[in-house]
Design a protein around this motif. Structure first.
Motif, mmCIF file in Angstrom:
data_model
loop_
_atom_site.group_PDB
_atom_site.id
_atom_site.type_symbol
_atom_site.label_atom_id
_atom_site.label_comp_id
_atom_site.label_asym_id
_atom_site.label_seq_id
_atom_site.Cartn_x
_atom_site.Cartn_y
_atom_site.Cartn_z
ATOM 1 N N ALA A 118 -2.299 -6.643 3.322
ATOM 2 C CA ALA A 118 -1.845 -5.361 2.775
ATOM 3 C C ALA A 118 -0.762 -4.800 3.702
ATOM 4 O O ALA A 118 -0.994 -4.657 4.902
ATOM 5 C CB ALA A 118 -3.019 -4.385 2.664
ATOM 6 N N ALA A 123 -5.310 -1.479 -4.974
ATOM 7 C CA ALA A 123 -5.452 -2.199 -3.709
ATOM 8 C C ALA A 123 -6.918 -2.363 -3.326
ATOM 9 O O ALA A 123 -7.342 -3.448 -2.908
ATOM 10 C CB ALA A 123 -4.692 -1.467 -2.605
ATOM 11 N N GLN A 124 -7.690 -1.303 -3.473
ATOM 12 C CA GLN A 124 -9.107 -1.372 -3.130
ATOM 13 C C GLN A 124 -9.819 -2.404 -3.997
ATOM 14 O O GLN A 124 -10.618 -3.199 -3.494
ATOM 15 C CB GLN A 124 -9.758 -0.004 -3.295
ATOM 16 C CG GLN A 124 -11.222 0.005 -2.919
ATOM 17 C CD GLN A 124 -11.842 1.383 -3.041
ATOM 18 O OE1 GLN A 124 -11.162 2.373 -3.264
ATOM 19 N NE2 GLN A 124 -13.141 1.449 -2.897
ATOM 20 N N ILE A 153 -8.558 -5.077 -5.394
ATOM 21 C CA ILE A 153 -8.169 -6.419 -4.938
ATOM 22 C C ILE A 153 -8.856 -6.754 -3.619
ATOM 23 O O ILE A 153 -9.404 -7.856 -3.454
ATOM 24 C CB ILE A 153 -6.638 -6.525 -4.816
ATOM 25 C CG1 ILE A 153 -6.001 -6.466 -6.214
ATOM 26 C CG2 ILE A 153 -6.242 -7.813 -4.085
ATOM 27 C CD1 ILE A 153 -4.494 -6.304 -6.197
ATOM 28 N N LEU A 154 -8.849 -5.816 -2.677
ATOM 29 C CA LEU A 154 -9.479 -6.052 -1.377
ATOM 30 C C LEU A 154 -10.964 -6.384 -1.512
ATOM 31 O O LEU A 154 -11.480 -7.261 -0.811
ATOM 32 C CB LEU A 154 -9.300 -4.836 -0.466
ATOM 33 C CG LEU A 154 -7.896 -4.618 0.077
ATOM 34 C CD1 LEU A 154 -7.747 -3.209 0.637
ATOM 35 C CD2 LEU A 154 -7.565 -5.656 1.142
ATOM 36 N N LEU A 155 -11.647 -5.701 -2.405
ATOM 37 C CA LEU A 155 -13.087 -5.909 -2.554
ATOM 38 C C LEU A 155 -13.446 -7.153 -3.369
ATOM 39 O O LEU A 155 -14.486 -7.765 -3.143
ATOM 40 C CB LEU A 155 -13.726 -4.679 -3.199
ATOM 41 C CG LEU A 155 -13.716 -3.409 -2.351
ATOM 42 C CD1 LEU A 155 -14.241 -2.234 -3.159
ATOM 43 C CD2 LEU A 155 -14.535 -3.601 -1.085
ATOM 44 N N LEU A 200 0.841 -1.205 0.000
ATOM 45 C CA LEU A 200 0.000 0.000 0.000
ATOM 46 C C LEU A 200 0.869 1.245 0.000
ATOM 47 O O LEU A 200 1.911 1.280 0.647
ATOM 48 C CB LEU A 200 -0.886 0.041 1.250
ATOM 49 C CG LEU A 200 -1.944 -1.025 1.403
ATOM 50 C CD1 LEU A 200 -2.690 -0.819 2.716
ATOM 51 C CD2 LEU A 200 -2.919 -1.003 0.249
ATOM 52 N N PRO A 219 -8.194 -14.304 1.738
ATOM 53 C CA PRO A 219 -7.678 -13.198 2.543
ATOM 54 C C PRO A 219 -6.607 -12.400 1.784
ATOM 55 O O PRO A 219 -5.883 -12.940 0.948
ATOM 56 C CB PRO A 219 -7.045 -13.907 3.749
ATOM 57 C CG PRO A 219 -7.748 -15.217 3.829
ATOM 58 C CD PRO A 219 -8.040 -15.594 2.406
ATOM 59 N N VAL A 220 -6.538 -11.102 2.095
ATOM 60 C CA VAL A 220 -5.552 -10.203 1.489
ATOM 61 C C VAL A 220 -4.746 -9.570 2.618
ATOM 62 O O VAL A 220 -5.319 -9.009 3.560
ATOM 63 C CB VAL A 220 -6.229 -9.104 0.650
ATOM 64 C CG1 VAL A 220 -5.188 -8.140 0.084
ATOM 65 C CG2 VAL A 220 -7.065 -9.702 -0.469
#
Length: 133
Positions: free
Chosen positions: A126, A113-114, A116-118, A98, A123-124
């Motif tokens: 960061a 990043a957002q 991928i996270l969503l 990040l 699990p991610v």
């Protein structure tokens, strides 16, 4: 099963790689390193040069970590490349770096990043540059 890391030749990318190596070592999992480019520019600072990739591969081999390094250039954004790799390799974990962005910067530019996270089905992790994994 595997661990996927989105790698960029930046401090954030290095932090993500270090965290992913630590996770792969602890869990004896395949580590898949993704460094992609859309291919829409002559020079893409996010795309690692051959020497960097060779160095990563040598290190992972020396440390006994099963690995695969991919540098796709298919016109996809980085988030989609990471998510596709996670699906293809049945990822148990995705690791991303990040960087600090202003709220306006996030609104205008979007966030890999957002995305991928969503969208990730696993699990991610960061990480920020300068922090220990």
């Amino acid at each position: 099963m595997s661990i996927i890391v989105g790698y960029l030749p930046t401090p954030e990318g290095t932090a993500a790689l270090e965290a992913a190596i630590s996770e792969a070592r602890k869990n004896a999992k395949l580590l898949v390193v993704i460094n992609s480019s859309r291919g829409d520019a002559f020079v893409d600072k996010r795309y690692a040069v051959d020497e960097e990739i060779s160095g990563i591969e040598e290190r992972l081999t020396k440390e006994g970590i099963e690995h695969l390094v991919q540098q796709p250039v298919r016109g996809n954004d980085a988030a989609n490349e990471v998510l596709q790799a996670a699906e293809q390799h049945r990822a148990e974990l995705i690791v991303i770096g990040l960087r600090r962005r202003t709220p306006v910067g996030k609104l205008i530019m979007g966030s890999t990043a957002q995305h991928i996270l969503l969208e990730a089905d696993c699990p991610v992790l960061a990480v920020k540059a300068g922090q220990e994994p």
